[in-house]
Each structure stands twice: as structure tokens, then as C-alpha cells.
Design a protein around this motif. Structure first.
Motif, PDB file in Angstrom:
ATOM      1  N   GLU A 147      -7.948  -0.262   5.860  1.00  0.00           N
ATOM      2  CA  GLU A 147      -6.918  -0.087   4.832  1.00  0.00           C
ATOM      3  C   GLU A 147      -7.511  -0.241   3.429  1.00  0.00           C
ATOM      4  N   PHE A 188       3.385   4.362  -0.385  1.00  0.00           N
ATOM      5  CA  PHE A 188       2.361   4.349   0.673  1.00  0.00           C
ATOM      6  C   PHE A 188       1.232   3.392   0.241  1.00  0.00           C
ATOM      7  N   GLU A 211      -3.509   6.297  11.079  1.00  0.00           N
ATOM      8  CA  GLU A 211      -2.047   6.143  10.982  1.00  0.00           C
ATOM      9  C   GLU A 211      -1.382   6.403  12.348  1.00  0.00           C
ATOM     10  N   HIS A 248       3.496   6.697   6.610  1.00  0.00           N
ATOM     11  CA  HIS A 248       2.130   7.034   6.183  1.00  0.00           C
ATOM     12  C   HIS A 248       1.597   8.218   6.988  1.00  0.00           C
ATOM     13  N   GLU A 265       3.900   2.333   8.875  1.00  0.00           N
ATOM     14  CA  GLU A 265       2.878   3.363   9.089  1.00  0.00           C
ATOM     15  C   GLU A 265       3.494   4.701   9.522  1.00  0.00           C
ATOM     16  N   GLU A 305       0.057  -0.283   1.802  1.00  0.00           N
ATOM     17  CA  GLU A 305      -1.282  -0.596   2.327  1.00  0.00           C
ATOM     18  C   GLU A 305      -1.831  -1.862   1.659  1.00  0.00           C
TER      19      GLU A 305
HETATM   20 FE   LIG Z   1      -1.139   3.252   6.667  1.00  0.00          FE
END
Ligand SMILES: [Fe+2]
Ligand SMILES: [Fe+2]
Length: 315
Positions: A87, A115, A170, A205, A202, A119
Motif C-alpha cells: 500500500e 481511494f 485489489e 479500489h 478495497e 490507503e
Molecule cells: Fe486498495
């Protein structure tokens, strides 16, 4: 204004996912670290932290039940480190992706900043879990890194290669929860909650990264996509080397924690089984994810086939 809104809608209609919907979904999910760990939410060291389909501890028949539990918890610690590590390159990459076009589409900008913000929160979440782990776990557990060096090594690759690696990560987080964690009633509640809450954020994401991959590949020739997939595989090999080293660190932590010295043949079996477990957890489970393969196949059916041929190595 109206014309612009219609124009924006027309632009996003061709995308596989909608920025506004992704943003709304992530705002609904948005959780706080303190709701997941700390205070009365303590790790229970009488329980496993990871599902065995990922940890593959039960395959090591020369370990007794207590030893298997210790190794499972070391693998939980490893999960925190590996996700924390990846990450740290996802965060700057997403920021760089959105930075040049802050004035184009407000929902796109907000979705990508959300997003990135998530993270950053996940990095802190994994660090917080790690600190909780060490409050009780009796020995130190070495980890590969540092994350900044890994990020530097990965971010030298071209953007499409990095975006494909991120897409793999992801979707990996999605399948870990749905296939191995959701219906598992044996796991420590806090680890289960970590994996569930990570899965929830996620999910957005994975969608945004799909859009990112398609945008980066737009207008590329078959040869250019092949070159990007070459670099994607180089990133995979680099991470795989790290996973092999992490397996050795986990073996050393296991011996320290249990005061047991494994024989040479046991060590070899440990390393073979556990390296393969790490390969599946952190590479193969993403590489074989149907949604990852679908996105790659949309860019190039030949490159999808190529990855499908390589995937069993990480099974
Ligand atoms: Fe992610
Ligand atoms: Fe994350």
C-alpha cells in the motif's frame, strides 16, 4: 453547466465503473481505525489469525497443534506487513495518476483522493495491528523492506505495469475475504474484522483501478501492452523474491517463539510449503481472479492467456 454535466455523463458512460457511484459507496463504508482495534478490541492469541487456505500451516505435519497456532499468528503478522508494504507504493501512484487532471472531472478527482486517503488509513491500520501484536507476541518477527525501498523499486516501472500490479492486489483482497474469511468462525474476531473492513473499502479500489488500467492502456499497440505485461511480470518476480526472504524470516521467528530447532529436512519442507503459501496469498490469488483476467483480456487476449499460463507457478 448543464451541458458540462451531460458531457461528463457521456464521458463516464463508456467506463466500466462510475466515479460518482464509487465515491458514494466508499463514503457509506468509511470506518475508523479505533472502531476496529484497540481499547476493548484486543487480539485473542488463543485463536488463529489467518484462514488455513492462505496460511497453509496444517500441511506441516511435523508441527504440533500449539506450534501450528504460533506459526498461523506469525503469518497474520506477515499479512499486515506485506499489505502495509504494497500500500506504500499504491498511495503515491494513485496521487500521481490524479494530479495532472484535477480540473477535469470532480467526481473522478474525489473518487481517487478518497481511494488514496483510504490507503493511507489502511497503512496506519496495519501498523496499529502490528503494534497490538507485539504487545503480546513474545519474540521479534523480521520483515522485508523497508517499504520506501520496495516502493522505489516498483515505481521505476511504467505506469500500466504498476497499475496492473495494483489491480491484482485489489482483487486479491476481495477474494481473500469472500473465499476464506467470511464463513470462517474460528478466526480471532479482530483479524476477521480487519479483513472484512479492508475488503469493504478495497471493493471500490478494485473498480477505480480497473478504470485506471483502461485509461493507461488506451491507444496502446499490442507490442506496447506486451512490454507493459513484461514489466508487470518483473514486478511479480521482484515481489516473489521478497516473499521467499519473508518465508525465511517467518521460519526464524517460529523457531524463536517455540524454542524448537527444525531439522534440515523440516526446514526445507517449511520453506517450500510456506513460500508457496505466500505466492498464492500475495500473487496467485490475484493473478487468477476472474475480474483481473477480464480486464487484462480486454487489453489483449494474448496477454491474458500468457498470464493464465504463468499463474499455476503461484498456485
Ligand atoms: Fe486498495
Ligand atoms: Fe488497502
Amino acid at each position: 453547466m448543464l451541458g458540462e454535466a451531460i458531457n461528463n455523463n457521456a464521458k463516464t458512460a463508456a467506463l466500466p465503473y462510475n466515479f460518482r457511484e464509487t465515491l458514494v459507496a466508499s463514503q457509506k463504508v468509511n470506518w475508523r481505525i479505533e472502531d476496529i482495534i484497540g481499547g476493548d478490541k484486543q487480539l485473542d492469541f488463543t485463536k488463529p489469525f489467518m484462514p488455513d487456505s492462505l496460511a497453509r500451516v496444517s500441511k506441516l505435519e511435523f508441527l504440533n497443534a500449539d506450534e501450528k497456532l504460533v506459526l498461523n499468528q506469525i503469518k497474520g503478522h506477515t499479512y499486515l506487513q506485506i499489505f502495509g508494504l504494497v500500500e506504500e507504493f499504491i498511495l503515491p501512484f494513485v496521487l500521481d495518476h490524479v494530479r495532472p487532471s484535477l480540473d477535469e472531472d470532480d467526481y473522478r478527482v474525489r473518487a481517487f483522493l478518497q481511494f488514496a486517503g483510504e490507503e493511507a488509513k489502511h497503512i496506519q491500520l496495519f501498523k496499529t495491528f502490528t503494534a497490538e501484536f507485539h504487545k503480546t507476541f513474545p519474540v521479534k518477527c523480521d520483515v522485508i523492506g523497508p517499504p520506501s525501498a520496495v516502493a522505489t523499486a516498483i515505481l521505476v516501472h511504467q505506469p500500466l505495469a504498476v497499475a496492473l500490479a495494483i489491480l491484482l492486489i485489489e482483487w486479491m483482497s476481495q477474494i481473500h475475504y469472500t473465499d476464506s474469511v467470511k464463513d470462517n468462525q474460528d478466526l480471532d474476531l479482530q483479524f476477521k474484522s480487519l479483513l472484512k473492513n479492508h475488503w469493504l473499502e478495497e471493493a471500490q479500489h478494485a473498480k477505480l483501478d480497473t478504470v485506471m488500467v483502461e485509461a493507461l492502456a488506451e491507444g496502446m499497440t499490442e507490442a506496447e501492452i506486451e512490454a507493459a505485461v513484461n514489466e508487470f511480470l518483473e514486478i511479480g518476480s521482484f515481489l516473489d523474491e521478497g516473499l521467499k526472504q519473508q518465508t525465511i524470516f517467518d521460519l526464524e521467528a517460529f523457531e524463536r517463539a517455540t524454542n524448537r530447532e527444525l531439522s534440515e529436512s523440516e526446514r526445507q519442507e517449511f520453506i517450500a510449503v510456506q513460500h508457496q503459501a505466500n505466492r498464492w496469498t500475495y500473487l496467485g490469488s490475484g493473478m487468477t481472479h476472474p475480474r483481473f483476467l477480464a480486464t487484462l483480456g480486454k487489453l489483449s487476449p494474448a496477454q491474458r492467456q500468457r498470464i493464465e499460463e504463468v499463474a499455476p507457478v503461484f498456485g
